[in-house]
Design a protein around this motif. Structure first.
Motif, PDB file in Angstrom:
ATOM      1  N   THR A  88       0.831  -1.210   0.000  1.00  0.00           N
ATOM      2  CA  THR A  88       0.000   0.000   0.000  1.00  0.00           C
ATOM      3  C   THR A  88       0.862   1.255   0.000  1.00  0.00           C
ATOM      4  N   PHE A  92       1.021   4.186  -2.997  1.00  0.00           N
ATOM      5  CA  PHE A  92       0.774   5.606  -2.749  1.00  0.00           C
ATOM      6  C   PHE A  92       2.006   6.455  -3.019  1.00  0.00           C
ATOM      7  N   ALA A 114      -7.327  11.285  -9.446  1.00  0.00           N
ATOM      8  CA  ALA A 114      -8.101  10.075  -9.158  1.00  0.00           C
ATOM      9  C   ALA A 114      -8.741   9.521 -10.426  1.00  0.00           C
ATOM     10  N   LYS A 184     -15.692   9.099 -12.865  1.00  0.00           N
ATOM     11  CA  LYS A 184     -16.319   8.274 -11.822  1.00  0.00           C
ATOM     12  C   LYS A 184     -17.760   7.920 -12.196  1.00  0.00           C
ATOM     13  N   LYS A 285     -14.628   5.067  -4.718  1.00  0.00           N
ATOM     14  CA  LYS A 285     -13.285   5.224  -4.168  1.00  0.00           C
ATOM     15  C   LYS A 285     -12.517   6.330  -4.888  1.00  0.00           C
ATOM     16  N   PHE A 286     -12.791   6.522  -6.174  1.00  0.00           N
ATOM     17  CA  PHE A 286     -12.023   7.460  -6.992  1.00  0.00           C
ATOM     18  C   PHE A 286     -12.727   8.813  -7.094  1.00  0.00           C
ATOM     19  N   PHE A 290     -10.112  11.485  -2.835  1.00  0.00           N
ATOM     20  CA  PHE A 290      -8.949  10.657  -3.150  1.00  0.00           C
ATOM     21  C   PHE A 290      -7.864  11.500  -3.827  1.00  0.00           C
ATOM     22  N   SER A 291      -8.274  12.390  -4.723  1.00  0.00           N
ATOM     23  CA  SER A 291      -7.325  13.299  -5.367  1.00  0.00           C
ATOM     24  C   SER A 291      -6.704  14.247  -4.351  1.00  0.00           C
ATOM     25  N   GLU A 293      -6.308  13.689  -1.157  1.00  0.00           N
ATOM     26  CA  GLU A 293      -5.409  12.913  -0.300  1.00  0.00           C
ATOM     27  C   GLU A 293      -4.012  12.805  -0.926  1.00  0.00           C
ATOM     28  N   ILE A 294      -3.959  12.576  -2.219  1.00  0.00           N
ATOM     29  CA  ILE A 294      -2.670  12.481  -2.915  1.00  0.00           C
ATOM     30  C   ILE A 294      -2.016  13.855  -3.024  1.00  0.00           C
ATOM     31  N   THR A 317       0.799   7.616   4.736  1.00  0.00           N
ATOM     32  CA  THR A 317       0.173   6.289   4.638  1.00  0.00           C
ATOM     33  C   THR A 317       0.318   5.526   5.944  1.00  0.00           C
ATOM     34  N   SER A 320      -1.956   7.194   8.592  1.00  0.00           N
ATOM     35  CA  SER A 320      -3.351   6.791   8.394  1.00  0.00           C
ATOM     36  C   SER A 320      -3.610   5.391   8.931  1.00  0.00           C
TER      37      SER A 320
END
Length: 372
Positions: A88, A92, A114, A184, A285-286, A290-291, A293-294, A317, A320
């Motif tokens: 994971t 990431f 995402a 999405k 999820k996407f 999610f965007s 978070e990155i 990561t 979290s």
């Protein structure tokens, strides 16, 4: 006597002026030699300061890290928790590095990463279910589907880049955000991709810590080589000043397309690894979060710093995961820690700099000299 003294004084002045001119010429020659020895864009290219010894140390460090991490994994445990965490984190890391190309290095705010990850993940998962019947080796199987997912994502990255060439700042952010949300909702209405219920049956047996580790490491090496090349410097010039870059002859449209396509490709590769790691893909999820978070990983590591993006992805990561037991307070603690870090380190962990052995040696020497 007076005439002789005057002549001696004049001769001394002439010799002094000659010596001064010679000294100035010697200084200029030395400076020219140094400029020739130093590579172009040297101040911007931290990775080019590597010597052969540093390259060897880097390769050895990568191998040692793999060995150390591999020793902590129980080979007999198929559902190893440690293996899952490592995979994971690596995925990431690739997400963060891919977004750093467009946001950090190129300076274009992209909130639709995402969407590229989803395209790469779904494309790779769909092809992977077909390739299972051919019984390919696990690493080769994963490599093929990852490249396929990356290429499909790169095509969409090119299209998004082509449609947003004249946009920048908030307008570009809105367009990319809209792109991510459109992807999405399109996936939710495609029955052959599972629709809203999700795409299941993705082969998980082909993914291992070893093949994910080396795919991610090779991807990062390619990104570093590309972004420290002449083309990479053109991408960086857009972040610094678009008008100045255009005035010196850089074709902004081509460079932006290159940056978006390159970023989307590695997002697609990461999406392929993500799909095979989780085993089932759900469109929800996407989403936008999610965007974000990155993006937080990129900002925390330092906009434009590849090593900063790697370290920030590892830290966030793991953080979290450690806060999983406090699920109701996890995002609150997560946010407070990020706010504190941004207050005391607004430019991120590394800013725009990179971690290199060359820079580390120099800093250690400076610390030792300051103590003396």
């Amino acid at each position: 006597m007076e005439n002789k003294e005057k002549k001696e004084v004049q001769n001394k002045k002439i010799t002094l002026t000659k010596n001064e001119i010679e000294n100035k010429e010697n200084i200029k020659n030395k400076e020219n030699k140094k400029d020739k020895e130093q590579p172009k864009w040297g101040n911007l290219n931290y990775f080019n300061k590597f010597k052969l010894k540093n390259y060897v140390v880097t390769v050895i460090s990568i191998i040692l890290l793999y060995v150390v991490l591999n020793l902590t994994i129980d080979p007999n445990d198929i559902f190893s928790y440690t293996r899952g965490i490592y995979i994971t984190i690596l995925i990431f890391v690739l997400f963060s590095v891919s977004l750093n190309i467009s946001v950090g290095i190129m300076g274009q705010l992209n909130l639709g990463q995402a969407g590229f990850i989803a395209i790469g993940g779904y494309s790779a998962a769909y092809i992977s279910k077909i390739l299972v019947n051919y019984h390919l080796p696990a690493t080769l199987h994963l490599l093929i589907v990852s490249l396929f997912g990356g290429i499909i994502a790169a095509i969409f990255g090119f299209l998004v880049g082509a449609s947003t060439l004249r946009l920048r700042g908030d307008y570009l952010a809105i367009i990319t955000l809209a792109f991510g949300e459109i992807i999405k909702y399109i996936i939710q209405n495609l029955d052959f991709l599972g629709g809203a219920t999700g795409f299941s049956g993705i082969p998980q047996g082909i993914i291992t810590f070893s093949n994910v580790y080396f795919i991610v490491v090779i991807s990062i090496i390619i990104v570093v080589m590309a972004m420290t090349s002449r083309k990479g410097k053109e991408v960086m010039s857009i972040r610094e000043d678009e008008i100045a870059a255009e005035n010196i002859g850089i074709k902004l449209n081509r460079v932006k397309l290159y940056g978006f396509t390159f970023s989307a490709f590695f997002a697609g590769v990461g999406g392929s690894l993500f799909a095979h790691n989780v085993g089932i893909l759900a469109p929800d999820k996407f989403g936008f979060l999610f965007s974000i978070e990155i993006l937080v990983m990129v900002v925390l590591g330092g906009l434009g710093s590849i090593t900063g993006a790697v370290i920030a992805a590892v830290i966030l990561t793991m953080l979290s995961e450690f806060l999983r037991d406090f699920s109701q307070f996890r995002y609150l603690i997560y946010s407070i820690i990020l706010i504190i870090l941004m207050i005391f380190r607004p430019k991120g962990i590394f800013g725009t700099k990179e971690f290199t052995f060359h820079e580390t040696k120099q800093r250690i020497k400076e610390i030792r000299n300051s103590k003396k």
